[in-house]
Design a protein around this motif. Structure first.
Motif, short mmCIF file in Angstrom:
data_model
loop_
_atom_site.label_atom_id
_atom_site.label_comp_id
_atom_site.label_asym_id
_atom_site.label_seq_id
_atom_site.Cartn_x
_atom_site.Cartn_y
_atom_site.Cartn_z
N ALA A 43 0.83 -1.21 0.00
CA ALA A 43 0.00 0.00 0.00
C ALA A 43 0.86 1.26 0.00
N LEU A 44 1.98 1.23 0.73
CA LEU A 44 2.89 2.38 0.73
C LEU A 44 3.54 2.56 -0.64
N ALA A 45 3.88 1.44 -1.28
CA ALA A 45 4.45 1.54 -2.63
C ALA A 45 3.44 2.19 -3.57
N ASP A 46 2.18 1.79 -3.47
CA ASP A 46 1.14 2.41 -4.29
C ASP A 46 1.02 3.90 -3.98
N ALA A 47 1.06 4.24 -2.70
CA ALA A 47 0.95 5.65 -2.31
C ALA A 47 2.12 6.46 -2.86
N ALA A 48 3.31 5.87 -2.84
CA ALA A 48 4.47 6.57 -3.39
C ALA A 48 4.32 6.77 -4.89
N LEU A 49 3.87 5.75 -5.59
CA LEU A 49 3.68 5.87 -7.04
C LEU A 49 2.58 6.87 -7.38
N ASP A 50 1.62 7.04 -6.47
CA ASP A 50 0.53 8.01 -6.69
C ASP A 50 0.92 9.43 -6.26
N GLY A 51 2.12 9.60 -5.70
CA GLY A 51 2.56 10.93 -5.29
C GLY A 51 2.17 11.34 -3.89
N ARG A 52 1.58 10.43 -3.12
CA ARG A 52 1.13 10.80 -1.78
C ARG A 52 2.28 10.91 -0.78
N LEU A 53 3.45 10.38 -1.15
CA LEU A 53 4.62 10.47 -0.27
C LEU A 53 5.68 11.40 -0.86
N ASP A 54 5.26 12.27 -1.73
CA ASP A 54 6.19 13.22 -2.34
C ASP A 54 6.61 14.26 -1.30
N ALA A 55 7.92 14.47 -1.16
CA ALA A 55 8.44 15.38 -0.14
C ALA A 55 7.97 16.81 -0.36
N THR A 56 8.01 17.26 -1.60
CA THR A 56 7.59 18.63 -1.89
C THR A 56 6.14 18.85 -1.52
N HIS A 57 5.31 17.87 -1.84
CA HIS A 57 3.88 17.96 -1.51
C HIS A 57 3.68 18.00 0.00
N LEU A 58 4.39 17.16 0.73
CA LEU A 58 4.22 17.11 2.19
C LEU A 58 4.68 18.41 2.84
N LEU A 59 5.79 18.96 2.35
CA LEU A 59 6.33 20.17 2.96
C LEU A 59 5.55 21.43 2.59
N ALA A 60 4.77 21.35 1.50
CA ALA A 60 4.00 22.52 1.08
C ALA A 60 2.78 22.75 1.96
N GLN A 61 2.37 21.71 2.71
CA GLN A 61 1.19 21.82 3.57
C GLN A 61 1.60 22.27 4.98
N PRO A 62 0.66 22.85 5.72
CA PRO A 62 0.91 23.00 7.16
C PRO A 62 1.19 21.62 7.76
N ALA A 63 2.10 21.57 8.72
CA ALA A 63 2.55 20.29 9.26
C ALA A 63 1.39 19.44 9.76
N GLU A 64 0.40 20.07 10.41
CA GLU A 64 -0.70 19.27 10.96
C GLU A 64 -1.53 18.63 9.85
N PHE A 65 -1.65 19.29 8.70
CA PHE A 65 -2.38 18.71 7.57
C PHE A 65 -1.60 17.54 6.97
N ALA A 66 -0.29 17.71 6.83
CA ALA A 66 0.54 16.64 6.29
C ALA A 66 0.49 15.41 7.19
N LEU A 67 0.55 15.62 8.50
CA LEU A 67 0.49 14.50 9.44
C LEU A 67 -0.85 13.78 9.35
N THR A 68 -1.93 14.54 9.19
CA THR A 68 -3.25 13.93 9.05
C THR A 68 -3.32 13.08 7.80
N ASP A 69 -2.80 13.59 6.69
CA ASP A 69 -2.79 12.82 5.44
C ASP A 69 -1.98 11.54 5.59
#
Length: 316
Positions: free
Chosen positions: A206-232
């Motif tokens: 499931a994590l591999a799928d999430a990575a391929l879908d861009g859900r574990l992209d560093a730029t995407h995670l850092l662009a959000q407020p930390a609390e939103f990224a943690l929730t995702d």
């Protein structure tokens, strides 16, 4: 072979980074005596593997961080390529290498924390030039949290290393052969992993799928407020509060998150500040103290962990 150089803003020591990796169980890193840090890892998008050699000539006066030099190879489908300096793969490789060593963060003001907090002053003196050394990507950080859940770190490191040996790509880096952790697509194809339960294997898929879908992209995670990224992140299978923080802080490289779900940091903090065991369990109180570390709360938390690990067992 493409060459890169990084001019750190603020203190930085590649020697300190290498020493940290030697004691960082997930890395299973063994220091070479030539002063070169060698790394091999899947790219952030999972489409290639990077082999990278880094070195830095230490300044004798210690007044400023010297330039960090690097050479890297980009391997696509097992073949080395040399992207042009202005291409997206080259820019992405540079950004990922910088992030792994926290060279993407302007630390010009980091030494000034010593003026307002004597504990931080002591940590900076104990670990001069040490910045957080990250997992190669949020994807690898997430995989480590699944592999290492409820088993010994040494056992988890052995499983991670075996995955690299059996399913990762071999890369030659500065005359040494390294093994990269399997890219998401390769991890997705593994049906059985000795030492891991079926549920853990399903979660890794499931994590591999999430990575391929861009859900574990560093730029995407850092662009959000930390609390939103943690929730995702906590919406991913097997990722709880501790794992989400580890992925955001040590995978994506967020420099300013106080880890509320890491008791070892809390205990180390209580010991450093002379607090009792009750205070060590009071994350609200600890978070208030950590406000003085902004915008480097993640960095100071790492130094506290490093300090605690250096202490004799009777003192921790």
């Amino acid at each position: 072979m493409p060459a890169l150089s990084f001019t750190p803003k603020g203190p930085f020591s590649l020697v300190a980074s290498t020493r940290f990796l030697e004691g960082f169980t997930p890395a299973s890193y063994h220091h070479a005596p030539d002063g070169v840090l060698r790394l091999a890892f899947p790219t952030d998008d999972g489409r290639a593997v990077i082999g990278c050699a880094l070195w830095q000539k230490e300044r004798a006066d210690g007044a400023a961080a010297a330039t960090v030099h690097a050479e890297y190879t980009l391997h696509v489908d097992g073949k080395a390529t040399e992207p042009g300096a202005s291409t997206h793969p080259a820019k992405a490789a540079r950004a990922q290498i910088a992030r792994i060593l926290s060279l993407d963060t302007d630390a010009t003001d980091f030494p000034a924390l010593a003026d307002v907090d004597p504990v931080v002053a002591g940590l900076q003196a104990q670990f001069p030039g040490l910045r957080p050394v990250l997992f190669h990507s949020p994807y690898e950080a997430a995989a480590w949290t699944i592999i290492g859940n409820r088993i010994r770190k040494t056992q988890a490191a052995h499983i991670k290393a075996r995955l690299a040996q059996e399913h990762g790509q071999t890369v030659d880096v500065a005359h040494r052969r390294l093994l990269a952790f399997p890219a998401p697509a390769a991890l997705r194809r593994i049906g059985d992993i000795p030492g891991l339960t079926d549920i853990k294997v399903e979660r890794l898929h499931a994590l591999a799928d999430a990575a391929l879908d861009g859900r574990l992209d560093a730029t995407h995670l850092l662009a959000q407020p930390a609390e939103f990224a943690l929730t995702d992140l906590k919406e991913l299978p097997g990722i709880g509060p501790f794992s989400a923080e580890l992925i955001l802080i040590r995978g994506a490289g967020h420099p300013d998150v106080f880890p509320r779900a890491e008791p070892r940091v809390h205990r180390a903090m209580a010991a450093a500040y002379g607090l009792d065991s009750t205070a060590a369990a009071d994350t609200t109180r600890l978070a208030a103290i950590a406000d003085a570390w902004r915008p480097y709360r993640s960095w100071v938390a790492l130094l506290l962990r490093a300090h605690a690990q250096d202490q004799p067992a009777s003192q921790t």
